[in-house]
Design a protein around this motif. Structure first.
Motif, PDB file in Angstrom:
ATOM      1  N   HIS A  31       0.768  -1.232   0.003  1.00 22.44           N
ATOM      2  CA  HIS A  31      -0.149  -0.045  -0.123  1.00 22.44           C
ATOM      3  C   HIS A  31       0.769   1.356   0.131  1.00 22.44           C
ATOM      4  O   HIS A  31       0.413   2.270  -0.517  1.00 22.44           O
ATOM      5  CB  HIS A  31      -0.833   0.127   1.185  1.00 22.44           C
ATOM      6  CG  HIS A  31      -2.002  -1.261   1.454  1.00 22.44           C
ATOM      7  ND1 HIS A  31      -2.730  -1.570   0.294  1.00 22.44           N
ATOM      8  CD2 HIS A  31      -2.038  -1.912   2.339  1.00 22.44           C
ATOM      9  CE1 HIS A  31      -3.498  -2.348   0.732  1.00 22.44           C
ATOM     10  NE2 HIS A  31      -3.202  -2.779   1.752  1.00 22.44           N
ATOM     11  N   HIS A  32       1.859   1.264   0.661  1.00 21.26           N
ATOM     12  CA  HIS A  32       3.089   2.340   0.858  1.00 21.26           C
ATOM     13  C   HIS A  32       2.460   3.522   1.595  1.00 21.26           C
ATOM     14  O   HIS A  32       2.508   4.759   1.141  1.00 21.26           O
ATOM     15  CB  HIS A  32       3.147   2.847  -0.647  1.00 21.26           C
ATOM     16  CG  HIS A  32       4.016   1.773  -1.345  1.00 21.26           C
ATOM     17  ND1 HIS A  32       3.830   1.573  -2.755  1.00 21.26           N
ATOM     18  CD2 HIS A  32       4.910   0.981  -1.249  1.00 21.26           C
ATOM     19  CE1 HIS A  32       4.512   0.770  -3.246  1.00 21.26           C
ATOM     20  NE2 HIS A  32       5.304   0.069  -2.115  1.00 21.26           N
ATOM     21  N   GLU A  47      -5.505   6.769  -0.994  1.00 19.48           N
ATOM     22  CA  GLU A  47      -6.665   6.456  -2.027  1.00 19.48           C
ATOM     23  C   GLU A  47      -7.056   5.030  -2.235  1.00 19.48           C
ATOM     24  O   GLU A  47      -5.967   4.454  -2.895  1.00 19.48           O
ATOM     25  CB  GLU A  47      -6.740   7.222  -2.963  1.00 19.48           C
ATOM     26  CG  GLU A  47      -7.984   7.304  -3.780  1.00 19.48           C
ATOM     27  CD  GLU A  47      -7.948   8.283  -4.817  1.00 19.48           C
ATOM     28  OE1 GLU A  47      -9.170   8.175  -5.818  1.00 19.48           O
ATOM     29  OE2 GLU A  47      -7.292   9.231  -5.107  1.00 19.48           O
ATOM     30  N   PRO A  48      -7.970   4.187  -1.575  1.00 16.40           N
ATOM     31  CA  PRO A  48      -7.840   2.828  -1.975  1.00 16.40           C
ATOM     32  C   PRO A  48      -8.086   2.647  -3.552  1.00 16.40           C
ATOM     33  O   PRO A  48      -8.699   3.597  -4.228  1.00 16.40           O
ATOM     34  CB  PRO A  48      -9.061   2.245  -1.321  1.00 16.40           C
ATOM     35  CG  PRO A  48      -9.344   3.357   0.070  1.00 16.40           C
ATOM     36  CD  PRO A  48      -8.722   4.684  -0.714  1.00 16.40           C
ATOM     37  N   LYS A  49      -7.560   1.532  -3.952  1.00 19.37           N
ATOM     38  CA  LYS A  49      -7.547   1.130  -5.345  1.00 19.37           C
ATOM     39  C   LYS A  49      -8.953   0.292  -5.714  1.00 19.37           C
ATOM     40  O   LYS A  49      -9.752  -0.167  -4.626  1.00 19.37           O
ATOM     41  CB  LYS A  49      -6.637   0.069  -5.795  1.00 19.37           C
ATOM     42  CG  LYS A  49      -5.174   0.978  -5.621  1.00 19.37           C
ATOM     43  CD  LYS A  49      -4.023  -0.106  -5.857  1.00 19.37           C
ATOM     44  CE  LYS A  49      -2.864   0.836  -5.836  1.00 19.37           C
ATOM     45  NZ  LYS A  49      -2.256   1.520  -4.562  1.00 19.37           N
ATOM     46  N   VAL A  59     -15.248   0.137   0.543  1.00 16.75           N
ATOM     47  CA  VAL A  59     -13.856  -0.389   0.674  1.00 16.75           C
ATOM     48  C   VAL A  59     -14.022  -1.402   1.746  1.00 16.75           C
ATOM     49  O   VAL A  59     -14.702  -1.512   2.761  1.00 16.75           O
ATOM     50  CB  VAL A  59     -12.934   0.910   1.342  1.00 16.75           C
ATOM     51  CG1 VAL A  59     -11.539   0.172   1.773  1.00 16.75           C
ATOM     52  CG2 VAL A  59     -12.685   1.916   0.408  1.00 16.75           C
ATOM     53  N   TYR A  60     -13.139  -2.589   1.756  1.00 17.29           N
ATOM     54  CA  TYR A  60     -13.312  -3.834   2.696  1.00 17.29           C
ATOM     55  C   TYR A  60     -12.406  -3.265   3.961  1.00 17.29           C
ATOM     56  O   TYR A  60     -11.574  -2.623   3.857  1.00 17.29           O
ATOM     57  CB  TYR A  60     -12.686  -5.050   1.775  1.00 17.29           C
ATOM     58  CG  TYR A  60     -11.111  -5.204   2.228  1.00 17.29           C
ATOM     59  CD1 TYR A  60     -10.858  -6.232   2.836  1.00 17.29           C
ATOM     60  CD2 TYR A  60     -10.087  -4.409   1.136  1.00 17.29           C
ATOM     61  CE1 TYR A  60      -9.088  -6.352   3.071  1.00 17.29           C
ATOM     62  CE2 TYR A  60      -8.897  -4.722   1.373  1.00 17.29           C
ATOM     63  CZ  TYR A  60      -8.466  -5.571   2.217  1.00 17.29           C
ATOM     64  OH  TYR A  60      -7.287  -5.866   2.119  1.00 17.29           O
ATOM     65  N   GLY A  61     -13.074  -3.941   4.861  1.00 16.10           N
ATOM     66  CA  GLY A  61     -12.387  -3.354   6.369  1.00 16.10           C
ATOM     67  C   GLY A  61     -11.134  -3.888   6.533  1.00 16.10           C
ATOM     68  O   GLY A  61     -10.513  -3.455   7.500  1.00 16.10           O
ATOM     69  N   PRO A 111     -16.566   4.585   1.740  1.00 15.01           N
ATOM     70  CA  PRO A 111     -16.754   4.589   0.425  1.00 15.01           C
ATOM     71  C   PRO A 111     -15.678   4.497  -0.567  1.00 15.01           C
ATOM     72  O   PRO A 111     -14.571   5.062  -0.032  1.00 15.01           O
ATOM     73  CB  PRO A 111     -17.677   5.998   0.056  1.00 15.01           C
ATOM     74  CG  PRO A 111     -17.173   6.843   1.129  1.00 15.01           C
ATOM     75  CD  PRO A 111     -16.964   5.954   2.285  1.00 15.01           C
ATOM     76  N   GLN A 112     -15.719   3.939  -1.625  1.00 16.71           N
ATOM     77  CA  GLN A 112     -14.587   3.787  -2.772  1.00 16.71           C
ATOM     78  C   GLN A 112     -14.538   5.386  -3.437  1.00 16.71           C
ATOM     79  O   GLN A 112     -15.457   6.013  -3.265  1.00 16.71           O
ATOM     80  CB  GLN A 112     -14.906   2.811  -3.936  1.00 16.71           C
ATOM     81  CG  GLN A 112     -14.697   1.395  -3.267  1.00 16.71           C
ATOM     82  CD  GLN A 112     -13.252   1.181  -3.593  1.00 16.71           C
ATOM     83  OE1 GLN A 112     -12.365   2.021  -3.820  1.00 16.71           O
ATOM     84  NE2 GLN A 112     -12.730  -0.289  -3.081  1.00 16.71           N
TER      85      GLN A 112
END
Length: 159
Positions: A31-32, A47-49, A59-61, A111-112
């Protein structure tokens, strides 16, 4: 989104300790996460992919838990590094922490497509042990809270 405008504590981790999937700069698949000071608090932006999906749009937990975990250990490293008289980018290797305990409470679906912001408050509970309380926001919405107890990495982990 990556926040490269500041020097993060993870930028200074010794190479042997920069492989964490969450915050290791040398882990190409990771993730960096990058943690820095913001006044008396610590901040990590991420920012999640699209692959970090629980159900479409959210987004998953596990990603949230990983963010809280690495933000907590990074925050502890920032605190002890500062206590030792140094700041990120000073040329001194910071201490590296491991997680003794991790607790996460999920308050709302995350949210994504929104930058996540982890904000930490640090409490020293022993010279080599810190507690970091973290709030995770998606935009202005508080989605999760967490707590990490982080301890200085034992010397036996070093090569």
């Amino acid at each position: 989104m990556e926040n490269h405008s500041v020097i993060a504590i993870q930028d200074d981790y010794a190479e042997d300790f920069a492989w964490c999937y969450g915050c290791g700069r040398l882990n190409k698949e990771g993730h960096h996460f990058r943690t820095a000071w913001s006044g008396k608090e610590t901040v990590t932006l991420y920012e999640p992919k699209s692959v970090h999906t629980a159900i479409p749009g959210f987004v998953y937990g596990g990603l949230i838990a990983s963010l809280v975990d690495c933000h907590g250990t990074g925050s502890a490293a920032l605190a002890l590094h500062r206590k030792n008289g140094f700041e990120p980018g000073s040329g001194e290797s910071p201490p590296r922490f491991v997680t003794a305990s991790l607790h996460v409470d999920y308050l709302k679906p995350t949210p994504q497509g929104v930058v996540l912001k982890a904000v930490g408050k640090i409490e020293e509970i022993h010279p080599k042990k810190f507690k970091v309380k973290t709030e995770v926001y998606a935009g202005n919405t508080l989605c999760a809270t967490g707590e990490v107890t982080a301890v200085v990495m034992p010397a036996s982990f070093a090569k």
